[in-house]
Write a protein that holds these residues in place. Structure first.
Motif, PDB file in Angstrom:
ATOM      1  N   ILE A 303      32.968  17.476  33.652  1.00  0.00           N
ATOM      2  CA  ILE A 303      34.035  16.540  33.983  1.00  0.00           C
ATOM      3  C   ILE A 303      35.392  17.195  33.777  1.00  0.00           C
ATOM      4  O   ILE A 303      36.287  17.115  34.626  1.00  0.00           O
ATOM      5  N   VAL A 304      35.558  17.868  32.632  1.00  0.00           N
ATOM      6  CA  VAL A 304      36.815  18.580  32.384  1.00  0.00           C
ATOM      7  C   VAL A 304      37.055  19.607  33.484  1.00  0.00           C
ATOM      8  O   VAL A 304      38.180  19.817  33.944  1.00  0.00           O
ATOM      9  N   THR A 305      35.978  20.242  33.933  1.00  0.00           N
ATOM     10  CA  THR A 305      36.083  21.213  35.018  1.00  0.00           C
ATOM     11  C   THR A 305      36.417  20.525  36.341  1.00  0.00           C
ATOM     12  O   THR A 305      37.294  20.969  37.080  1.00  0.00           O
ATOM     13  N   GLY A 306      35.694  19.431  36.631  1.00  0.00           N
ATOM     14  CA  GLY A 306      35.882  18.748  37.903  1.00  0.00           C
ATOM     15  C   GLY A 306      37.265  18.175  38.093  1.00  0.00           C
ATOM     16  O   GLY A 306      37.754  18.082  39.228  1.00  0.00           O
ATOM     17  N   LEU A 307      37.931  17.816  37.001  1.00  0.00           N
ATOM     18  CA  LEU A 307      39.290  17.280  37.107  1.00  0.00           C
ATOM     19  C   LEU A 307      40.289  18.341  37.543  1.00  0.00           C
ATOM     20  O   LEU A 307      41.411  18.020  37.937  1.00  0.00           O
ATOM     21  N   SER A 308      39.904  19.617  37.466  1.00  0.00           N
ATOM     22  CA  SER A 308      40.779  20.702  37.914  1.00  0.00           C
ATOM     23  C   SER A 308      40.453  21.165  39.324  1.00  0.00           C
ATOM     24  O   SER A 308      41.086  22.087  39.835  1.00  0.00           O
ATOM     25  N   VAL A 309      39.455  20.542  39.937  1.00  0.00           N
ATOM     26  CA  VAL A 309      39.046  20.907  41.293  1.00  0.00           C
ATOM     27  C   VAL A 309      39.545  19.851  42.263  1.00  0.00           C
ATOM     28  O   VAL A 309      39.179  18.682  42.169  1.00  0.00           O
ATOM     29  N   ASP A 310      40.372  20.251  43.185  1.00  0.00           N
ATOM     30  CA  ASP A 310      40.918  19.337  44.186  1.00  0.00           C
ATOM     31  C   ASP A 310      40.700  19.952  45.563  1.00  0.00           C
ATOM     32  O   ASP A 310      41.486  20.776  46.031  1.00  0.00           O
ATOM     33  N   ILE A 311      39.607  19.566  46.193  1.00  0.00           N
ATOM     34  CA  ILE A 311      39.262  20.139  47.494  1.00  0.00           C
ATOM     35  C   ILE A 311      40.311  19.793  48.541  1.00  0.00           C
ATOM     36  O   ILE A 311      40.648  20.611  49.400  1.00  0.00           O
ATOM     37  N   GLY A 312      40.852  18.580  48.466  1.00  0.00           N
ATOM     38  CA  GLY A 312      41.841  18.156  49.447  1.00  0.00           C
ATOM     39  C   GLY A 312      43.110  18.977  49.428  1.00  0.00           C
ATOM     40  O   GLY A 312      43.817  19.069  50.442  1.00  0.00           O
ATOM     41  N   ALA A 313      43.427  19.598  48.277  1.00  0.00           N
ATOM     42  CA  ALA A 313      44.660  20.388  48.170  1.00  0.00           C
ATOM     43  C   ALA A 313      44.545  21.758  48.823  1.00  0.00           C
ATOM     44  O   ALA A 313      45.546  22.462  48.949  1.00  0.00           O
ATOM     45  N   LEU A 314      43.342  22.154  49.237  1.00  0.00           N
ATOM     46  CA  LEU A 314      43.173  23.481  49.833  1.00  0.00           C
ATOM     47  C   LEU A 314      43.819  23.584  51.207  1.00  0.00           C
ATOM     48  O   LEU A 314      44.401  24.613  51.551  1.00  0.00           O
ATOM     49  N   GLY A 315      43.706  22.520  52.023  1.00  0.00           N
ATOM     50  CA  GLY A 315      44.241  22.572  53.377  1.00  0.00           C
ATOM     51  C   GLY A 315      43.380  23.448  54.275  1.00  0.00           C
ATOM     52  O   GLY A 315      42.348  23.995  53.878  1.00  0.00           O
ATOM     53  N   TRP A 316      43.828  23.593  55.532  1.00  0.00           N
ATOM     54  CA  TRP A 316      43.065  24.390  56.495  1.00  0.00           C
ATOM     55  C   TRP A 316      43.041  25.862  56.114  1.00  0.00           C
ATOM     56  O   TRP A 316      42.018  26.551  56.283  1.00  0.00           O
ATOM     57  N   ALA A 317      44.156  26.366  55.584  1.00  0.00           N
ATOM     58  CA  ALA A 317      44.177  27.759  55.139  1.00  0.00           C
ATOM     59  C   ALA A 317      43.189  27.972  54.007  1.00  0.00           C
ATOM     60  O   ALA A 317      42.557  29.030  53.894  1.00  0.00           O
ATOM     61  N   GLY A 318      43.031  26.951  53.182  1.00  0.00           N
ATOM     62  CA  GLY A 318      42.081  27.047  52.090  1.00  0.00           C
ATOM     63  C   GLY A 318      40.646  27.115  52.573  1.00  0.00           C
ATOM     64  O   GLY A 318      39.799  27.764  51.953  1.00  0.00           O
ATOM     65  N   LEU A 319      40.349  26.443  53.685  1.00  0.00           N
ATOM     66  CA  LEU A 319      39.001  26.519  54.243  1.00  0.00           C
ATOM     67  C   LEU A 319      38.679  27.935  54.712  1.00  0.00           C
ATOM     68  O   LEU A 319      37.545  28.408  54.572  1.00  0.00           O
ATOM     69  N   VAL A 320      39.670  28.598  55.287  1.00  0.00           N
ATOM     70  CA  VAL A 320      39.478  29.997  55.690  1.00  0.00           C
ATOM     71  C   VAL A 320      39.233  30.866  54.457  1.00  0.00           C
ATOM     72  O   VAL A 320      38.353  31.733  54.456  1.00  0.00           O
ATOM     73  N   ALA A 321      40.014  30.630  53.404  1.00  0.00           N
ATOM     74  CA  ALA A 321      39.825  31.376  52.160  1.00  0.00           C
ATOM     75  C   ALA A 321      38.457  31.087  51.559  1.00  0.00           C
ATOM     76  O   ALA A 321      37.797  31.990  51.027  1.00  0.00           O
ATOM     77  N   LEU A 322      38.011  29.819  51.631  1.00  0.00           N
ATOM     78  CA  LEU A 322      36.689  29.463  51.118  1.00  0.00           C
ATOM     79  C   LEU A 322      35.593  30.202  51.881  1.00  0.00           C
ATOM     80  O   LEU A 322      34.640  30.711  51.281  1.00  0.00           O
ATOM     81  N   LEU A 323      35.742  30.273  53.199  1.00  0.00           N
ATOM     82  CA  LEU A 323      34.761  31.012  54.004  1.00  0.00           C
ATOM     83  C   LEU A 323      34.729  32.476  53.592  1.00  0.00           C
ATOM     84  O   LEU A 323      33.647  33.069  53.461  1.00  0.00           O
ATOM     85  N   LEU A 324      35.891  33.064  53.362  1.00  0.00           N
ATOM     86  CA  LEU A 324      35.967  34.455  52.927  1.00  0.00           C
ATOM     87  C   LEU A 324      35.278  34.641  51.579  1.00  0.00           C
ATOM     88  O   LEU A 324      34.515  35.604  51.378  1.00  0.00           O
ATOM     89  N   VAL A 325      35.523  33.721  50.662  1.00  0.00           N
ATOM     90  CA  VAL A 325      34.940  33.816  49.323  1.00  0.00           C
ATOM     91  C   VAL A 325      33.415  33.693  49.387  1.00  0.00           C
ATOM     92  O   VAL A 325      32.693  34.468  48.750  1.00  0.00           O
ATOM     93  N   VAL A 326      32.914  32.728  50.145  1.00  0.00           N
ATOM     94  CA  VAL A 326      31.461  32.521  50.238  1.00  0.00           C
ATOM     95  C   VAL A 326      30.786  33.711  50.907  1.00  0.00           C
ATOM     96  O   VAL A 326      29.734  34.191  50.447  1.00  0.00           O
ATOM     97  N   VAL A 327      31.369  34.189  52.003  1.00  0.00           N
ATOM     98  CA  VAL A 327      30.789  35.343  52.702  1.00  0.00           C
ATOM     99  C   VAL A 327      30.773  36.563  51.790  1.00  0.00           C
ATOM    100  O   VAL A 327      29.783  37.306  51.739  1.00  0.00           O
ATOM    101  N   THR A 328      31.851  36.778  51.056  1.00  0.00           N
ATOM    102  CA  THR A 328      31.909  37.910  50.127  1.00  0.00           C
ATOM    103  C   THR A 328      30.836  37.794  49.056  1.00  0.00           C
ATOM    104  O   THR A 328      30.142  38.771  48.742  1.00  0.00           O
ATOM    105  N   ALA A 329      30.699  36.595  48.486  1.00  0.00           N
ATOM    106  CA  ALA A 329      29.716  36.385  47.420  1.00  0.00           C
ATOM    107  C   ALA A 329      28.291  36.622  47.918  1.00  0.00           C
ATOM    108  O   ALA A 329      27.496  37.319  47.279  1.00  0.00           O
TER     109      ALA A 329
END
Length: 450
Positions: A303-329
């Protein structure tokens, strides 16, 4: 109108909410054939700004007000420290002997390749996503370490549930994950020491103190523990041994925090120096008791962790970054684990399954990310990206194994033991999904096990 309830009452209500929501989600995860840690992480995200925060009224703020966070953080820290003790207790390095050079080779590559790709990805993300006060060197070293993680406890759960405990894939994955765990925690300790130090001299001092601490724990504390545990076992003194284990875990955590390498390292090392031969006796019962306490407190950490995660704040640029992070991992672990396994004699199907198993990150990744967030090494947006990556890669393991027709739960042995042969002989009759000895089914170190 009645006065607002005291903060202590709010914290108690918060804990009840977390436990009830976690139990319900774990039941759903079990039906979807996912490990409990997936449910725990998901609950943390759902109760934070990523889901409840999208509804009117700022529900997360009222449910988990700022005044409650210090108390919740302490409770989460207790659960986390006890979990890390259990992780260290399960990690029997001596059990890796006899697995051959293939374990060392694959484990090294499954760390080195994701680390290198993670460093390159971090360099791309640095300008837009890194905190301003963090240097490029510290940021890329930390991110490289985070990308190279394989979660040992949740991996054990997936291997057990999939009926792979007695297969070459399962045995090799557990052995490699154990080596990776040791390497990752050592590397993270160095990165944290460098990040928290003021200059090279301070960094060298922290590393030197950490080395001295390790020497004391393994050469002095370990023999003493063997004698104390043997004496208490002869007298069947469960209560005193439980107090000694919990107190020792907290004191070791205090020592490592004082040195400057975070409290969880002390808990992990204290678990490693406990006598493995005693796990089949009283120490196994004590470990089960510690696990039950940890499983009640650990969901608060999500819960303490989840309160620091805000998916909505990523925006469209964040989705591209997320794709990069997942592909890299994913690419890093498959290139570092699946390809070497194929070159060492596995078929492509087995090698692919092995790569999927090594891609599981689970709670271990969340713990490491929380350290980075707490120390200011990563921003909230990077934290969100990496938490989502950890969740997605952990979720994917089971479906990949089923797609490769290697998921065989009907072959799960009636006695749940470690997949490492040298350690399974010393387990009591029941060993839970996280690999910690227990007399009866209960909670796993990755969450409640209904």
């Amino acid at each position: 109108m009645a006065d607002a309830p005291p903060m202590e009452a709010i914290v108690l209500a918060d804990i009840a909410t977390v436990l009830l929501a976690g139990t319900a989600m774990v039941k759903l995860a079990k039906r979807l054939r996912q490990p409990p840690v997936v449910a725990e992480i998901t609950v943390g995200l759902m109760l934070g700004p990523s889901l409840l925060g999208m509804l009117p009224g700022n529900i997360p703020h009222h449910l988990f007000p700022g005044g409650a966070m210090p108390m919740l953080s302490v409770i989460a820290q207790v659960g986390l420290v006890l979990f890390m003790f259990l992780a260290g207790l399960e990690l029997d390095v001596a059990a890796l002997r006899g697995h051959g050079k293939s374990v060392t080779t694959i484990a090294a590559l499954s760390m080195a390749v994701p680390f290198a790709l993670g460093v390159l990805t971090a360099a791309v993300l640095y300008g837009r996503y890194a905190p301003h006060a963090v240097s490029l060197a510290v940021f890329v070293l930390y991110m490289g370490t985070a990308f190279s993680i394989t979660a040992f406890p949740v991996l054990a759960r997936i291997i057990r549930d999939g009926g792979l405990s007695r297969t070459r894939i399962g045995t090799l994955a557990m052995a490699c994950a154990a080596v990776c765990d040791v390497l990752a925690w050592c590397l993270l300790a160095v990165v944290v020491a460098v990040a928290q130090s003021d200059g090279i001299a301070r960094s060298a001092s922290v590393v030197a103190w950490a080395a001295a601490y390790g020497v004391v724990m393994f050469l002095i504390v370990r023999p003493l523990l063997r004698r104390v545990v043997a004496s208490l076992t002869r007298h069947a003194d469960h209560g005193t041994l439980l107090v000694m284990v919990v107190s020792g875990t907290f004191l070791s955590s205090c020592a490592s925090a004082w040195i400057g390498i975070h409290a969880i390292f002390g808990a992990f090392v204290f678990g490693m120096v406990m006598p493995r031969e005693a796990l089949s006796g009283l120490l196994g019962q004590v470990a089960a008791s510690v696990e039950r306490v940890s499983s009640l407190f650990l969901p608060v950490f999500f819960i303490v962790t989840g309160l620091s995660v805000d998916i909505g704040a990523l925006g469209w640029a964040g989705l591209v970054a997320l794709l990069l992070v997942v592909v890299t991992a994913v690419a890093g672990k498959f290139a570092g684990a699946a390809l070497p396994a194929r070159l060492l004699g596995m078929g492509w199907r087995e090698a692919g399954a092995f790569g999927a198993l090594m891609n599981t990150r689970g709670l271990t990744e969340i713990v490491i990310l929380d350290i980075g967030r707490e120390l200011g090494l990563i921003s909230d947006r990077v934290f969100t990206l990496m938490v989502l990556m950890a969740l997605l890669t952990t979720i994917a393991a089971g479906p990949v194994l089923r797609a490769l027709r290697l998921w065989n739960p009907d072959s799960v042995p009636p006695v749940a033991g470690s997949v490492l042969p040298s350690s399974s002989r010393r387990r009591p009759q029941h060993v839970n999904e996280a690999g910690v000895a227990s007399r009866s089914p209960g909670h796993t170190a990755d969450g409640p096990n209904p």
